[in-house]
Design a protein around this motif. Structure first.
Motif, PDB file in Angstrom:
ATOM      1  N   VAL A  49       0.817  -1.218   0.000  1.00 25.39           N
ATOM      2  CA  VAL A  49       0.000   0.000   0.000  1.00 25.39           C
ATOM      3  C   VAL A  49       0.852   1.271   0.000  1.00 25.39           C
ATOM      4  CG1 VAL A  49      -0.295   0.348   2.492  1.00 25.39           C
ATOM      5  CG2 VAL A  49      -2.208   0.880   0.933  1.00 25.39           C
ATOM      6  N   LYS A  50       2.129   1.141   0.256  1.00 30.24           N
ATOM      7  CA  LYS A  50       3.022   2.312   0.152  1.00 30.24           C
ATOM      8  C   LYS A  50       3.099   2.821  -1.283  1.00 30.24           C
ATOM      9  CE  LYS A  50       6.067   0.807   3.933  1.00 30.24           C
ATOM     10  NZ  LYS A  50       7.378   0.174   4.218  1.00 30.24           N
ATOM     11  N   GLU A  51       2.916   1.922  -2.243  1.00 24.85           N
ATOM     12  CA  GLU A  51       3.122   2.271  -3.642  1.00 24.85           C
ATOM     13  C   GLU A  51       1.856   2.194  -4.504  1.00 24.85           C
ATOM     14  OE1 GLU A  51       5.983   3.326  -4.705  1.00 24.85           O
ATOM     15  OE2 GLU A  51       7.146   2.890  -2.894  1.00 24.85           O
ATOM     16  N   ARG A  52       0.926   1.298  -4.145  1.00 28.56           N
ATOM     17  CA  ARG A  52      -0.214   1.024  -5.017  1.00 28.56           C
ATOM     18  C   ARG A  52      -1.502   0.902  -4.205  1.00 28.56           C
ATOM     19  NH1 ARG A  52       2.753  -4.004  -7.489  1.00 28.56           N
ATOM     20  NH2 ARG A  52       3.802  -3.686  -5.471  1.00 28.56           N
ATOM     21  N   PRO A  53      -2.658   1.084  -4.877  1.00 29.81           N
ATOM     22  CA  PRO A  53      -3.935   1.115  -4.155  1.00 29.81           C
ATOM     23  C   PRO A  53      -4.444  -0.259  -3.715  1.00 29.81           C
ATOM     24  CG  PRO A  53      -4.055   2.417  -6.170  1.00 29.81           C
ATOM     25  CD  PRO A  53      -2.806   1.594  -6.249  1.00 29.81           C
ATOM     26  N   ILE A  54      -5.091  -0.246  -2.563  1.00 36.01           N
ATOM     27  CA  ILE A  54      -5.857  -1.375  -2.043  1.00 36.01           C
ATOM     28  C   ILE A  54      -7.295  -0.906  -1.864  1.00 36.01           C
ATOM     29  CG2 ILE A  54      -6.249  -2.780   0.029  1.00 36.01           C
ATOM     30  CD1 ILE A  54      -3.240  -2.874   0.428  1.00 36.01           C
ATOM     31  N   LEU A  55      -8.248  -1.755  -2.251  1.00 39.30           N
ATOM     32  CA  LEU A  55      -9.665  -1.465  -2.026  1.00 39.30           C
ATOM     33  C   LEU A  55     -10.245  -2.541  -1.125  1.00 39.30           C
ATOM     34  CD1 LEU A  55     -12.297   0.103  -2.615  1.00 39.30           C
ATOM     35  CD2 LEU A  55     -12.614  -1.357  -4.629  1.00 39.30           C
ATOM     36  N   GLY A  56     -10.676  -2.149   0.079  1.00 37.90           N
ATOM     37  CA  GLY A  56     -11.346  -3.065   0.984  1.00 37.90           C
ATOM     38  C   GLY A  56     -12.854  -2.944   0.841  1.00 37.90           C
ATOM     39  N   ILE A  57     -13.550  -4.082   0.854  1.00 41.16           N
ATOM     40  CA  ILE A  57     -14.999  -4.108   0.729  1.00 41.16           C
ATOM     41  C   ILE A  57     -15.607  -4.760   1.968  1.00 41.16           C
ATOM     42  CG2 ILE A  57     -16.934  -5.139  -0.541  1.00 41.16           C
ATOM     43  CD1 ILE A  57     -15.358  -4.804  -3.099  1.00 41.16           C
ATOM     44  N   CYS A  58     -16.611  -4.107   2.557  1.00 38.05           N
ATOM     45  CA  CYS A  58     -17.346  -4.592   3.712  1.00 38.05           C
ATOM     46  C   CYS A  58     -16.380  -4.861   4.871  1.00 38.05           C
ATOM     47  CB  CYS A  58     -18.187  -5.822   3.339  1.00 38.05           C
ATOM     48  SG  CYS A  58     -19.487  -6.185   4.550  1.00 38.05           S
ATOM     49  N   LEU A  59     -16.234  -6.104   5.341  1.00 38.05           N
ATOM     50  CA  LEU A  59     -15.266  -6.392   6.404  1.00 38.05           C
ATOM     51  C   LEU A  59     -13.861  -5.980   5.970  1.00 38.05           C
ATOM     52  CD1 LEU A  59     -14.451  -7.669   9.130  1.00 38.05           C
ATOM     53  CD2 LEU A  59     -14.303  -9.866   7.923  1.00 38.05           C
ATOM     54  N   GLY A  60     -13.563  -6.124   4.678  1.00 38.57           N
ATOM     55  CA  GLY A  60     -12.256  -5.701   4.167  1.00 38.57           C
ATOM     56  C   GLY A  60     -11.999  -4.229   4.401  1.00 38.57           C
ATOM     57  N   MET A  61     -13.036  -3.400   4.274  1.00 38.02           N
ATOM     58  CA  MET A  61     -12.904  -1.981   4.591  1.00 38.02           C
ATOM     59  C   MET A  61     -12.713  -1.779   6.086  1.00 38.02           C
ATOM     60  SD  MET A  61     -15.565   1.233   4.445  1.00 38.02           S
ATOM     61  CE  MET A  61     -15.916   1.263   6.197  1.00 38.02           C
ATOM     62  N   GLN A  62     -13.513  -2.472   6.894  1.00 37.97           N
ATOM     63  CA  GLN A  62     -13.441  -2.276   8.339  1.00 37.97           C
ATOM     64  C   GLN A  62     -12.045  -2.606   8.882  1.00 37.97           C
ATOM     65  OE1 GLN A  62     -16.684  -4.524  10.021  1.00 37.97           O
ATOM     66  NE2 GLN A  62     -18.241  -3.133   9.216  1.00 37.97           N
ATOM     67  N   MET A  63     -11.421  -3.616   8.313  1.00 40.67           N
ATOM     68  CA  MET A  63     -10.093  -4.019   8.795  1.00 40.67           C
ATOM     69  C   MET A  63      -9.000  -3.008   8.450  1.00 40.67           C
ATOM     70  SD  MET A  63     -10.035  -8.193   8.477  1.00 40.67           S
ATOM     71  CE  MET A  63     -10.094  -8.203   6.694  1.00 40.67           C
ATOM     72  N   LEU A  64      -9.295  -2.058   7.553  1.00 37.74           N
ATOM     73  CA  LEU A  64      -8.324  -0.997   7.257  1.00 37.74           C
ATOM     74  C   LEU A  64      -8.156  -0.049   8.449  1.00 37.74           C
ATOM     75  CD1 LEU A  64      -9.416   0.057   3.633  1.00 37.74           C
ATOM     76  CD2 LEU A  64      -7.576  -1.535   4.262  1.00 37.74           C
ATOM     77  N   LEU A  65      -9.149  -0.015   9.332  1.00 37.07           N
ATOM     78  CA  LEU A  65      -9.139   0.921  10.460  1.00 37.07           C
ATOM     79  C   LEU A  65      -8.270   0.402  11.612  1.00 37.07           C
ATOM     80  CD1 LEU A  65     -12.703   1.433   9.556  1.00 37.07           C
ATOM     81  CD2 LEU A  65     -11.490   3.466  10.302  1.00 37.07           C
ATOM     82  N   GLU A  66      -8.142   1.216  12.648  1.00 47.17           N
ATOM     83  CA  GLU A  66      -7.215   0.902  13.739  1.00 47.17           C
ATOM     84  C   GLU A  66      -7.757  -0.114  14.729  1.00 47.17           C
ATOM     85  OE1 GLU A  66      -4.918   5.034  14.582  1.00 47.17           O
ATOM     86  OE2 GLU A  66      -7.110   5.135  14.677  1.00 47.17           O
ATOM     87  N   ILE A  67      -9.058  -0.009  15.031  1.00 44.45           N
ATOM     88  CA  ILE A  67      -9.652  -0.796  16.102  1.00 44.45           C
ATOM     89  C   ILE A  67     -11.011  -1.320  15.666  1.00 44.45           C
ATOM     90  CG2 ILE A  67     -10.618  -0.704  18.466  1.00 44.45           C
ATOM     91  CD1 ILE A  67      -7.639  -0.537  18.526  1.00 44.45           C
ATOM     92  N   GLY A  68     -11.308  -2.572  16.012  1.00 45.27           N
ATOM     93  CA  GLY A  68     -12.638  -3.121  15.834  1.00 45.27           C
ATOM     94  C   GLY A  68     -13.208  -3.539  17.179  1.00 45.27           C
ATOM     95  N   GLU A  69     -14.487  -3.248  17.407  1.00 42.55           N
ATOM     96  CA  GLU A  69     -15.109  -3.495  18.706  1.00 42.55           C
ATOM     97  C   GLU A  69     -16.073  -4.679  18.674  1.00 42.55           C
ATOM     98  OE1 GLU A  69     -16.790   0.150  20.165  1.00 42.55           O
ATOM     99  OE2 GLU A  69     -14.870   1.212  20.064  1.00 42.55           O
ATOM    100  N   GLU A  70     -15.925  -5.576  17.686  1.00 42.78           N
ATOM    101  CA  GLU A  70     -16.795  -6.743  17.577  1.00 42.78           C
ATOM    102  C   GLU A  70     -16.207  -7.881  18.405  1.00 42.78           C
ATOM    103  OE1 GLU A  70     -19.026  -9.266  14.024  1.00 42.78           O
ATOM    104  OE2 GLU A  70     -17.436  -7.858  13.526  1.00 42.78           O
ATOM    105  N   TYR A  71     -16.991  -8.400  19.363  1.00 43.92           N
ATOM    106  CA  TYR A  71     -16.514  -9.461  20.273  1.00 43.92           C
ATOM    107  C   TYR A  71     -15.242  -9.035  20.996  1.00 43.92           C
ATOM    108  CZ  TYR A  71     -19.761 -12.174  17.420  1.00 43.92           C
ATOM    109  OH  TYR A  71     -20.883 -12.606  16.754  1.00 43.92           O
ATOM    110  N   GLY A  72     -15.258  -7.841  21.575  1.00 44.46           N
ATOM    111  CA  GLY A  72     -14.082  -7.327  22.279  1.00 44.46           C
ATOM    112  C   GLY A  72     -13.318  -6.349  21.411  1.00 44.46           C
ATOM    113  N   ILE A  73     -12.247  -5.801  21.976  1.00 46.62           N
ATOM    114  CA  ILE A  73     -11.421  -4.815  21.270  1.00 46.62           C
ATOM    115  C   ILE A  73     -10.306  -5.539  20.527  1.00 46.62           C
ATOM    116  CG2 ILE A  73      -9.978  -2.754  21.505  1.00 46.62           C
ATOM    117  CD1 ILE A  73     -12.915  -2.315  22.212  1.00 46.62           C
ATOM    118  N   HIS A  74     -10.216  -5.288  19.214  1.00 47.24           N
ATOM    119  CA  HIS A  74      -9.204  -5.967  18.390  1.00 47.24           C
ATOM    120  C   HIS A  74      -8.494  -4.950  17.502  1.00 47.24           C
ATOM    121  CE1 HIS A  74     -10.884  -9.862  19.565  1.00 47.24           C
ATOM    122  NE2 HIS A  74     -12.069  -9.297  19.413  1.00 47.24           N
ATOM    123  N   GLU A  75      -7.238  -5.189  17.293  1.00 43.38           N
ATOM    124  CA  GLU A  75      -6.418  -4.292  16.473  1.00 43.38           C
ATOM    125  C   GLU A  75      -6.632  -4.574  14.999  1.00 43.38           C
ATOM    126  OE1 GLU A  75      -1.665  -3.530  15.755  1.00 43.38           O
ATOM    127  OE2 GLU A  75      -2.329  -4.046  17.786  1.00 43.38           O
TER     128      GLU A  75
END
Length: 201
Positions: free
Chosen positions: A69-95
């Motif tokens: 991703v330093k050089e080229r684009p990534i497209l996340g869809i649905c859960l794939g998009m959510q995992m781009l973020l820092e923290i997920g709060e589903e079933y506890g706190i996850h990185e």
């Protein structure tokens, strides 16, 4: 022809995404081979399921994704998009991957609204100059299935959608792009978004 890798990490509706990308004009391959990914023009990160399980299955690929991703684009869809973020709060706190600042939160309960948010809803285009949404009219309808939403800053919000609350339905930071909705299930609008992604590569 533009080569897009659909990253197979064990979760996701891979076949429908592949069909969508091929209809949009890309040469696509579904793979977990990181060498194949490294040679691709773009990467699509699909995903259906829980944030924690997705990150666990993706763990062996994280460093390769960070390099890519330093050089080229990534497209996340649905859960794939959510995992781009820092923290997920589903079933506890996850990185998460931490490519886009923000967290993934569950929709609050509200009378008259069902969770998951499932079906067609419209987009407010927040970044009119985004190449991913070139030619997409404000108010266009796309298809959603999700119980969790992205809570991120306005500077990372490409589109917003109103369901229970107003949330970021498409995000971007650098080469990391994501859509909470499913372009591959969103008819002509979704096809145009996939074509735009291919044109960016």
């Amino acid at each position: 022809m533009t080569r897009v890798v659909i990253l197979d990490y064990g979760l996701g509706n891979l076949r429908s995404v592949k069909k969508g990308l091929e209809k949009a004009g890309a040469d696509t391959v579904i793979t977990s081979d990181l060498d194949v990914m490294a040679d691709a023009d773009g990467v699509l990160l699909p995903g259906v399921g829980a944030f924690s399980e997705g990150m666990e299955k993706l763990s062996a690929m994280k460093s390769a994704l960070y390099d890519y991703v330093k050089e080229r684009p990534i497209l996340g869809i649905c859960l794939g998009m959510q995992m781009l973020l820092e923290i997920g709060e589903e079933y506890g706190i996850h990185e998460g991957l931490g490519l886009v600042p923000g967290s993934v939160k569950r929709f609050p309960d509200r009378d008259g609204f069902k969770i998951p948010h499932m079906g067609w809803n419209n987009l407010t285009i927040e970044k009119k100059d985004s190449p991913l949404f070139k030619g997409i009219p404000d108010g266009s309808y796309v298809y959603f299935v999700h119980s969790y939403y992205a809570d991120t800053g306005r500077e990372y919000t490409l589109t917003s959608t109103d369901y229970i609350l107003r949330y970021a339905s498409a995000i971007q930071n650098g080469n990391a792009y994501g859509t909470q909705f499913h372009p591959e299930k969103s008819g002509a609008v979704g096809l145009k978004i996939l074509e735009n992604f291919i044109d960016m590569l």
